[in-house]
Design an enzyme around this catalytic site. Structure first.
Site, mmCIF file in Angstrom:
data_model
loop_
_atom_site.group_PDB
_atom_site.id
_atom_site.type_symbol
_atom_site.label_atom_id
_atom_site.label_comp_id
_atom_site.label_asym_id
_atom_site.label_seq_id
_atom_site.Cartn_x
_atom_site.Cartn_y
_atom_site.Cartn_z
ATOM 1 N N ARG A 140 61.308 2.052 26.328
ATOM 2 C CA ARG A 140 60.190 1.948 27.196
ATOM 3 C C ARG A 140 59.362 1.009 27.401
ATOM 4 O O ARG A 140 59.624 0.337 28.201
ATOM 5 C CB ARG A 140 59.479 3.219 27.560
ATOM 6 C CG ARG A 140 59.831 4.531 28.926
ATOM 7 C CD ARG A 140 58.491 5.272 28.074
ATOM 8 N NE ARG A 140 57.438 5.046 27.751
ATOM 9 C CZ ARG A 140 56.480 6.551 27.109
ATOM 10 N NH1 ARG A 140 57.317 7.491 26.838
ATOM 11 N NH2 ARG A 140 55.697 5.653 26.728
ATOM 12 N N TYR A 276 58.617 40.248 44.552
ATOM 13 C CA TYR A 276 59.602 39.333 45.490
ATOM 14 C C TYR A 276 60.977 39.977 44.588
ATOM 15 O O TYR A 276 60.627 40.035 43.572
ATOM 16 C CB TYR A 276 59.564 38.117 45.378
ATOM 17 C CG TYR A 276 58.838 37.264 45.947
ATOM 18 C CD1 TYR A 276 58.583 38.236 47.071
ATOM 19 C CD2 TYR A 276 57.408 36.602 45.984
ATOM 20 C CE1 TYR A 276 56.864 37.220 48.214
ATOM 21 C CE2 TYR A 276 56.676 36.033 46.871
ATOM 22 C CZ TYR A 276 57.000 36.565 47.649
ATOM 23 O OH TYR A 276 55.839 35.958 48.819
ATOM 24 N N MET A 324 53.725 32.401 43.817
ATOM 25 C CA MET A 324 52.751 31.104 44.026
ATOM 26 C C MET A 324 51.638 31.132 44.000
ATOM 27 O O MET A 324 50.912 30.446 42.553
ATOM 28 C CB MET A 324 53.063 30.343 45.646
ATOM 29 C CG MET A 324 52.150 29.339 45.441
ATOM 30 S SD MET A 324 52.152 28.461 46.660
ATOM 31 C CE MET A 324 54.107 28.610 47.765
HETATM 32 C C1 LIG Z 1 51.048 9.734 25.585
HETATM 33 C C2 LIG Z 1 51.020 8.613 24.461
HETATM 34 C C3 LIG Z 1 50.498 8.801 23.787
HETATM 35 C C4 LIG Z 1 49.196 9.725 22.531
HETATM 36 O O1 LIG Z 1 50.746 10.892 22.538
HETATM 37 P P1 LIG Z 1 50.448 12.289 21.487
HETATM 38 O O2 LIG Z 1 51.919 12.993 21.628
HETATM 39 O O3 LIG Z 1 49.807 12.992 22.412
HETATM 40 O O4 LIG Z 1 49.860 11.700 20.042
HETATM 41 C C5 LIG Z 1 49.899 7.335 22.693
HETATM 42 N N1 LIG Z 1 50.615 6.179 22.780
HETATM 43 C C6 LIG Z 1 50.767 5.591 24.444
HETATM 44 C C7 LIG Z 1 51.679 5.105 24.964
HETATM 45 C C8 LIG Z 1 51.415 7.408 24.990
HETATM 46 O O5 LIG Z 1 51.399 6.904 26.252
#
Ligand SMILES: *Cc1c(COP(=O)(O)O)cnc(C)c1O
Length: 386
Positions: A140, A276, A324
């Protein structure tokens, strides 16, 4: 005049403080960077920041610079790191310069970002504090392994020129919620390789971090072994008392309680359809209560017929579609004990018999992270035990 809120998410700061202390213990000797992205997972970034810092978190982590700017504007002076950047190229330098001026640590994932950050530092006339994000297998964000050597060389040059100060090297796990899964050890070893390369290039990062909530709380062997080298952690969801591994109890206390005031109580006859599509047809004469909360407020539409609320110490099922703005609950055939204006608890810590965020996540086929970050719309955040 602003009326008392009909729908409220109450955030208990004593629960947040408890969770942070637990995470500090689990992370020791590493320091805790509390992750407050997405408005502190829906809990309110600025007030949550004050509490997590008072409870001993060393730093705050957010995704975007706008999130970091909001914290600074809210008076938070502690170290903040922001690691997700995507700008119109013509704006990048100006935005990074503002971040440098505000002392925000910049997670850097690409050489384009690095160039813009270095230029911003020149403009701001002070070095940018940088955390290098390396991709160790999540695929990522972060520099790809084949680019590490070049990235560290560029960073060393930028550091020598006084444009940046490399404070940290970090990475993010792909399978932390499966503690013994092989990629955790592989990623830990990848991060060690990256740090060694960084040092060889002449950098001396003070902080190295990899672990998010599940990694902090389970401390699998590979990460425990990494502790002397990895001296910070980045827990997010656990700060809010939500278990990062469904079904496992780590002693966390959920901080958010979602309540709504009953807007109307009415009798219906056996055979009457409700809301609904008349998806629910009353099997007996019964009484309904209307709650002024719907999918626009973060009650998932997929929870129709799959959630219960507590009113006056008793549980009642939601019936019919989640609309909603509103939803109905079935108070049953007896004489109703519920009145207009009573408070219904939709989820909370569970200690008073109410459902939890985890119950909702399971019923909606999602994760607790998504439930709390979706709470929005007309829901008013209320902070207690601050
Ligand atoms: C969101 C995130 C975290 C925290 O992750 P958790 O699973 O909520 O503890 C840590 N590091 C990065 C890079 C993140 O994007």
């Amino acid at each position: 005049m602003v009326s008392a809120p009909a729908v409220q998410a109450t955030v208990d700061h004593s629960a947040l403080a408890h969770n942070v202390r637990l995470l500090i213990q689990a992370s020791a000797p590493a320091k805790v960077i509390a992750v407050l992205k997405a408005n502190a997972y829906g809990h309110g970034a600025v007030p949550v920041a004050r509490t997590v810092l008072a409870a001993g978190a060393a730093q705050i982590g957010v995704a975007t610079l706008d999130e970091a700017f909001e914290l600074r504007a809210g008076g938070i002076e502690a170290p903040i790191i922001a690691w997700l950047h995507a700008f119109d190229p013509s704006e990048a330098v100006a935005v990074f310069a503002e971040a440098v001026a505000l002392g925000i640590e910049l997670g850097v994932s690409t050489s384009t970002q690095l160039r813009a950050v270095a230029e911003a530092a020149m403009r701001a006339d002070e070095p940018a504090v940088v955390a290098v994000k390396v991709d160790t297998g999540l695929n990522r964000g972060g520099f790809a392994r084949e680019d590490w050597r070049k990235a560290f060389a560029d960073l060393a040059n930028a550091e020598a020129a006084g444009a940046v100060r490399v404070r940290a090297v970090f990475s993010h796990l792909a399978n932390a919620d499966r503690p013994e899964y092989r990629t955790n050890a592989e990623q830990a070893s990848g991060l060690r390789d990256a740090v060694a390369l960084a040092r060889k290039a002449g950098l001396s990062p003070q902080l190295v971090h990899l672990a998010n909530s599940p990694a902090v709380l389970t401390r699998p062997r590979a990460l425990v072994d990494g502790v002397p080298a990895f001296n910070a952690t980045r827990p997010g969801v656990a700060v809010y008392g939500l278990s990062p591994i469904a079904g496992r109890d780590f002693g966390l206390i959920p901080a958010m309680t979602l309540t709504a005031r009953v807007g109307l109580v009415k009798r219906i006859q056996a055979g009457d359809g409700v809301s609904y599509g008349h998806d629910f047809v009353a099997p007996t004469d019964t009484t309904l209560a209307l709650l002024p909360i719907g999918y626009a407020d973060g009650l998932p539409r997929s929870l129709a017929g799959k959630f219960e609320v507590v009113i006056g110490g008793r549980r009642y099922p939601g019936v019919g579609r989640v609309c909603m703005d509103q939803v109905l609950v079935d108070l049953g055939p007896g004489r109703p004990r519920v009145r207009e204006g009573d408070i219904a608890t939709l989820f909370g810590s569970g200690k008073d018999g109410e459902q939890t965020v985890d119950d909702w996540a399971k019923a909606a086929g999602t994760i607790n992270y998504e439930i709390v970050t979706q709470i929005r719309g007309r829901v008013r955040l209320q902070h207690i035990n601050v």
